[in-house]
Design an enzyme around this catalytic site. Sequence first.
Site, mmCIF file in Angstrom:
data_model
loop_
_atom_site.group_PDB
_atom_site.id
_atom_site.type_symbol
_atom_site.label_atom_id
_atom_site.label_comp_id
_atom_site.label_asym_id
_atom_site.label_seq_id
_atom_site.Cartn_x
_atom_site.Cartn_y
_atom_site.Cartn_z
ATOM 1 N N ASP A 1 0.831 -1.203 0.000
ATOM 2 C CA ASP A 1 0.000 0.000 0.000
ATOM 3 C C ASP A 1 0.868 1.256 0.000
ATOM 4 O O ASP A 1 1.958 1.272 0.587
ATOM 5 C CB ASP A 1 -0.901 -0.015 1.243
ATOM 6 C CG ASP A 1 -2.012 1.018 1.164
ATOM 7 O OD1 ASP A 1 -2.341 1.454 0.040
ATOM 8 O OD2 ASP A 1 -2.546 1.399 2.214
ATOM 9 N N SER B 1 -6.743 -5.791 -6.008
ATOM 10 C CA SER B 1 -7.904 -6.332 -5.309
ATOM 11 C C SER B 1 -9.144 -6.229 -6.184
ATOM 12 O O SER B 1 -9.189 -5.442 -7.146
ATOM 13 C CB SER B 1 -8.146 -5.576 -4.002
ATOM 14 O OG SER B 1 -8.684 -4.300 -4.262
ATOM 15 N N ASN C 1 -10.314 -2.761 -6.416
ATOM 16 C CA ASN C 1 -9.572 -1.813 -7.255
ATOM 17 C C ASN C 1 -10.270 -1.539 -8.580
ATOM 18 O O ASN C 1 -10.034 -0.503 -9.213
ATOM 19 C CB ASN C 1 -8.156 -2.335 -7.535
ATOM 20 C CG ASN C 1 -7.247 -2.296 -6.336
ATOM 21 O OD1 ASN C 1 -6.260 -3.020 -6.283
ATOM 22 N ND2 ASN C 1 -7.556 -1.464 -5.344
ATOM 23 N N ARG D 1 1.841 -4.880 6.175
ATOM 24 C CA ARG D 1 1.154 -3.853 5.389
ATOM 25 C C ARG D 1 1.955 -2.566 5.438
ATOM 26 O O ARG D 1 2.254 -2.047 6.523
ATOM 27 C CB ARG D 1 -0.262 -3.596 5.899
ATOM 28 C CG ARG D 1 -0.956 -2.519 5.061
ATOM 29 C CD ARG D 1 -2.428 -2.379 5.327
ATOM 30 N NE ARG D 1 -2.990 -1.432 4.348
ATOM 31 C CZ ARG D 1 -4.237 -1.472 3.899
ATOM 32 N NH1 ARG D 1 -5.058 -2.415 4.327
ATOM 33 N NH2 ARG D 1 -4.665 -0.595 3.018
ATOM 34 N N GLU E 1 0.776 -13.307 12.391
ATOM 35 C CA GLU E 1 1.334 -12.151 13.092
ATOM 36 C C GLU E 1 1.241 -10.949 12.148
ATOM 37 O O GLU E 1 1.612 -11.043 10.976
ATOM 38 C CB GLU E 1 2.787 -12.409 13.482
ATOM 39 C CG GLU E 1 2.969 -13.565 14.455
ATOM 40 C CD GLU E 1 2.354 -13.271 15.818
ATOM 41 O OE1 GLU E 1 2.643 -12.188 16.380
ATOM 42 O OE2 GLU E 1 1.585 -14.109 16.317
#
Length: 230
Positions: free
Chosen positions: A19, A64, A67, A178, A197
Amino acid sequence: MKSDNSEKNIPRHVGIIMDGNRRWATKHLLPRVAGHGVGVKNIKPIVKAAIDYGVQSVTLYAFSSENKGRAKDEVDSLIDLIRKHLVPLSKEVLSLGARVRFFGDITYFPDDVQKIIDGIYREGEGLIKSVNIALNYSGRAEIVRAARLAAENGGIEESSFEKYLYTADTPELDMIIRTGGEKRLSNFLLYQAAYSELFFTDTLWPDFGKDELISLLDEYSHRTRRFGTS
């Protein structure tokens, strides 16, 4: 030089939500598509660093299903980047001893892009390591798809359900990274993320480098995972 990770708890499967491309472009007074282009160039060094570290599978959230709702010129530019960069990227991944796989409904893409994807999918069969590219991907849609296939083939049990997920032939998802400062999964590998995690960084994807990746992988190696047992 490759570091000695023999004593480390290395994640087998790392998912990355890449991102921040558009914000990077805005920050540098460039059109949004320029940020996506720079972001694509950042894939190879990050994937190489992960594989050198000992990671078996890397899944990249590239496009995605949501998108598709962006402005047409941006979507067209994203598809053109996929068209231009998939083959060179797959060859680079193969040179690292890994294969490229795709998660998502590729029937959305133009015929020439689907043909490229089909050709790449057959390369590197038998290799254990993989770089998985999520294209027109939705975690919710993947779950619905797997449930439907499981029901059509004898019933829905956890074991039978999981073999119909895109990740059926990959290790458990140990870690999600991310970039870009947001702290949410955005419909990425929802089923697989149950005990992953989670790591969030403010660094925009085009600026996310090898050193930061290694730092996060090292942090993961020091976490104690209990899977709800204690």
